[in-house]
Design a protein around this motif. Structure first.
Motif, PDB file in Angstrom:
ATOM      1  N   ASP A 178       0.770  -1.438  -0.216  1.00  0.00           N
ATOM      2  CA  ASP A 178      -0.017   0.247  -0.056  1.00  0.00           C
ATOM      3  C   ASP A 178       0.835   1.334  -0.160  1.00  0.00           C
ATOM      4  O   ASP A 178       1.938   1.541   0.640  1.00  0.00           O
ATOM      5  CB  ASP A 178      -0.795   0.026   1.164  1.00  0.00           C
ATOM      6  CG  ASP A 178      -2.006  -0.949   1.076  1.00  0.00           C
ATOM      7  OD1 ASP A 178      -2.391  -1.341  -0.032  1.00  0.00           O
ATOM      8  OD2 ASP A 178      -2.763  -0.981   2.283  1.00  0.00           O
ATOM      9  N   ARG A 179       0.515   2.003  -0.779  1.00  0.00           N
ATOM     10  CA  ARG A 179       1.165   3.548  -0.788  1.00  0.00           C
ATOM     11  C   ARG A 179       0.384   4.342   0.197  1.00  0.00           C
ATOM     12  O   ARG A 179      -0.881   4.858   0.488  1.00  0.00           O
ATOM     13  CB  ARG A 179       1.149   4.103  -2.125  1.00  0.00           C
ATOM     14  CG  ARG A 179       2.096   5.485  -2.398  1.00  0.00           C
ATOM     15  CD  ARG A 179       2.203   5.790  -3.743  1.00  0.00           C
ATOM     16  NE  ARG A 179       0.898   6.121  -4.291  1.00  0.00           N
ATOM     17  CZ  ARG A 179       0.341   7.226  -4.437  1.00  0.00           C
ATOM     18  NH1 ARG A 179       0.959   8.367  -4.041  1.00  0.00           N
ATOM     19  NH2 ARG A 179      -0.831   7.363  -4.892  1.00  0.00           N
ATOM     20  N   VAL A 180       1.081   5.028   1.099  1.00  0.00           N
ATOM     21  CA  VAL A 180       0.432   5.865   2.238  1.00  0.00           C
ATOM     22  C   VAL A 180       1.109   7.038   2.648  1.00  0.00           C
ATOM     23  O   VAL A 180       2.200   7.362   2.316  1.00  0.00           O
ATOM     24  CB  VAL A 180       0.586   5.057   3.559  1.00  0.00           C
ATOM     25  CG1 VAL A 180      -0.246   3.498   3.507  1.00  0.00           C
ATOM     26  CG2 VAL A 180       1.959   4.583   3.722  1.00  0.00           C
ATOM     27  N   SER A 181       0.341   8.007   3.055  1.00  0.00           N
ATOM     28  CA  SER A 181       1.105   9.172   3.657  1.00  0.00           C
ATOM     29  C   SER A 181       0.964   9.070   5.295  1.00  0.00           C
ATOM     30  O   SER A 181       0.104   8.179   5.716  1.00  0.00           O
ATOM     31  CB  SER A 181       0.294  10.492   3.539  1.00  0.00           C
ATOM     32  OG  SER A 181      -0.840  10.570   3.920  1.00  0.00           O
ATOM     33  N   ALA A 182       1.875   9.887   5.939  1.00  0.00           N
ATOM     34  CA  ALA A 182       2.113   9.488   7.327  1.00  0.00           C
ATOM     35  C   ALA A 182       1.367  10.503   8.077  1.00  0.00           C
ATOM     36  O   ALA A 182       1.513  11.747   7.809  1.00  0.00           O
ATOM     37  CB  ALA A 182       3.309   9.314   7.763  1.00  0.00           C
ATOM     38  N   LEU A 203       2.641  16.633   2.160  1.00  0.00           N
ATOM     39  CA  LEU A 203       2.471  17.710   3.213  1.00  0.00           C
ATOM     40  C   LEU A 203       1.154  17.376   3.894  1.00  0.00           C
ATOM     41  O   LEU A 203       0.831  17.860   5.076  1.00  0.00           O
ATOM     42  CB  LEU A 203       2.544  19.198   2.670  1.00  0.00           C
ATOM     43  CG  LEU A 203       3.565  19.482   1.867  1.00  0.00           C
ATOM     44  CD1 LEU A 203       3.514  21.001   1.721  1.00  0.00           C
ATOM     45  CD2 LEU A 203       4.863  19.375   2.540  1.00  0.00           C
ATOM     46  N   VAL A 204       0.501  16.357   3.560  1.00  0.00           N
ATOM     47  CA  VAL A 204      -0.624  15.850   4.414  1.00  0.00           C
ATOM     48  C   VAL A 204      -0.960  15.798   5.812  1.00  0.00           C
ATOM     49  O   VAL A 204      -1.418  16.665   6.360  1.00  0.00           O
ATOM     50  CB  VAL A 204      -1.404  14.659   3.905  1.00  0.00           C
ATOM     51  CG1 VAL A 204      -2.476  14.305   4.578  1.00  0.00           C
ATOM     52  CG2 VAL A 204      -2.037  14.860   2.354  1.00  0.00           C
ATOM     53  N   GLY A 205       0.196  15.129   6.207  1.00  0.00           N
ATOM     54  CA  GLY A 205       0.137  14.931   7.722  1.00  0.00           C
ATOM     55  C   GLY A 205       0.749  15.633   8.649  1.00  0.00           C
ATOM     56  O   GLY A 205       0.592  15.423   9.967  1.00  0.00           O
ATOM     57  N   ASP A 206       1.406  16.733   8.196  1.00  0.00           N
ATOM     58  CA  ASP A 206       2.010  17.619   9.074  1.00  0.00           C
ATOM     59  C   ASP A 206       1.798  19.241   8.684  1.00  0.00           C
ATOM     60  O   ASP A 206       0.698  19.773   9.304  1.00  0.00           O
ATOM     61  CB  ASP A 206       3.453  17.498   9.007  1.00  0.00           C
ATOM     62  CG  ASP A 206       4.374  18.665  10.238  1.00  0.00           C
ATOM     63  OD1 ASP A 206       3.426  18.981  10.958  1.00  0.00           O
ATOM     64  OD2 ASP A 206       5.254  18.805   9.906  1.00  0.00           O
ATOM     65  N   VAL A 207       2.384  19.651   7.443  1.00  0.00           N
ATOM     66  CA  VAL A 207       2.216  21.084   7.360  1.00  0.00           C
ATOM     67  C   VAL A 207       0.856  21.554   6.751  1.00  0.00           C
ATOM     68  O   VAL A 207       0.442  22.294   7.129  1.00  0.00           O
ATOM     69  CB  VAL A 207       3.456  21.591   6.434  1.00  0.00           C
ATOM     70  CG1 VAL A 207       3.075  22.715   5.808  1.00  0.00           C
ATOM     71  CG2 VAL A 207       4.895  21.460   6.767  1.00  0.00           C
TER      72      VAL A 207
END
Length: 355
Positions: A85-89, A151-155
């Motif tokens: 799976d390709r994921v963002s954190a 940048l989804v998971g932080d900024v």
């Protein structure tokens, strides 16, 4: 994973960031996942760690908390993601079941908070272990590429958090202090709440120009040439901003934030400061201001991914430079100096192709 070690960016102590070889991460708990990093980033908070301004950061940890990757291994209790799976954190490590998690305050999770790249090994490496993987990882659709999701998971989550805290209503005038990565994301997210105008404030003309090109700001102010509180009053019939998002963290930007706010406004402070700030309460008396602060509660990742997929948010213009991991120290130097128009640096594995 067939290698025995990996390249990693390590915080050795105050004023010490360096590259070294580290053992590959492994599953430690049944809720863990191990992810191969496809793209990571450098954040201002990494510089704060280096400067000694984040006391909870542990010397010896691998830095980094913002990344996109591919799952390579999962613990027995992980249900949401699978190898391949390709994921963002998510910047926050959270259990999902404690008092704070149940109330949406995942930054204050009793078993987590900001852990990756602060108290446990982070993502400025080739692989990373993610605790509570079902909460800390978000599946990416094929329509959202790595750069769009980085940048989804932080900024981006921080920008959304700031816009949400600021209680923006349709028709409001919103002042955003700082046109760096968080500030630009805050402007993008503020648009979702229907304000009449967004006022961007930053001392770097190229960042103000980027805000204009991205279409996230209507008015540009430079504090080196503009009296910001007076300029905001002139734009708002003498009242001041209806909502202020302080995303700069400069030596005087907190003072500008409350001075530029109208009476009974909300000031959302999402900046990370390196020194204490002062509330001059006698001078504030009668403004009846509401202050909200954070530590981002990054609970909207799936919503943000959907907004990216639908074209309502696009943070790709913030990624101005890309470096291989072996040259991350060059990236740190460029990022810190804001050289060559740098806003955000993406870090790719050395075996990945440019772009």
């Amino acid at each position: 994973m067939t290698m025995e070690s990996m390249l990693a960016t390590v915080y050795g102590g105050i004023n010490d960031i360096h590259l070294e070889r580290r053992p590959l991460p492994a599953i430690q708990k049944p809720t863990d996942a191990v992810v191969r990093v496809r793209l990571s980033s450098i954040c201002t908070s990494d510089l704060h760690i280096r400067n000694g301004a984040v006391p909870r950061a542990r010397p010896g940890i691998i830095l980094g908390h913002e990344f996109v990757g591919e799952v390579v291994a999962v613990g027995a209790e992980v249900r949401k993601v699978r190898p391949g799976d390709r994921v963002s954190a998510n910047v926050e490590t959270f259990c999902g079941s404690c008092f704070f998690c149940r109330n949406g305050f995942v930054n204050n999770c009793e078993q987590g908070g900001w852990e990756l790249g602060c108290r446990i090994d982070g993502c400025q490496a080739e692989y990373v272990r993610v605790p509570f993987a079902d909460n800390g990882l978000n599946l990416l659709p094929d329509s959202v590429d790595d750069t769009a999701a980085l940048l989804v998971g932080d900024v981006l989550a921080s920008g959304y958090f700031g816009a949400e805290l600021a209680e923006i209503r349709p028709g409001d005038s919103v002042l955003v202090l700082g046109a760096g990565p968080v500030g630009l994301c805050a402007m993008s997210c503020a648009r979702l709440f229907g304000p009449a105008r967004i006022i961007a404030c930053d001392p770097l003309p190229e960042r103000l120009e980027l805000a204009r090109r991205m279409g996230v700001a209507d008015v540009l102010l430079n504090p080196t040439t503009d009296n910001v509180p007076e300029a905001v009053q002139a734009l708002t019939l003498g009242r001041g901003a209806d909502a202020v998002i302080e995303a700069a963290g400069g030596h005087d930007t907190f003072q500008t934030a409350w001075q530029a706010a109208r009476a009974n406004a909300c000031v959302a402070v999402v900046a990370l400061y390196e020194e204490d700030q002062v509330l001059p309460l006698p001078r504030m008396y009668g403004k009846n201001l509401i202050f909200k602060t954070g530590g981002v509660d990054a609970i909207h990742s799936d919503r943000l991914i959907s907004l990216i997929a639908s074209g309502k948010i696009d943070t790709r213009p913030l990624i101005t430079h890309t470096f291989p991991l072996s040259r991350i120290m060059d990236a740190y130097s460029l990022f810190e100096r804001h050289a060559d128009g740098c806003v955000k640096c993406a870090i790719r594995p050395d075996d990945a192709q440019e772009g």
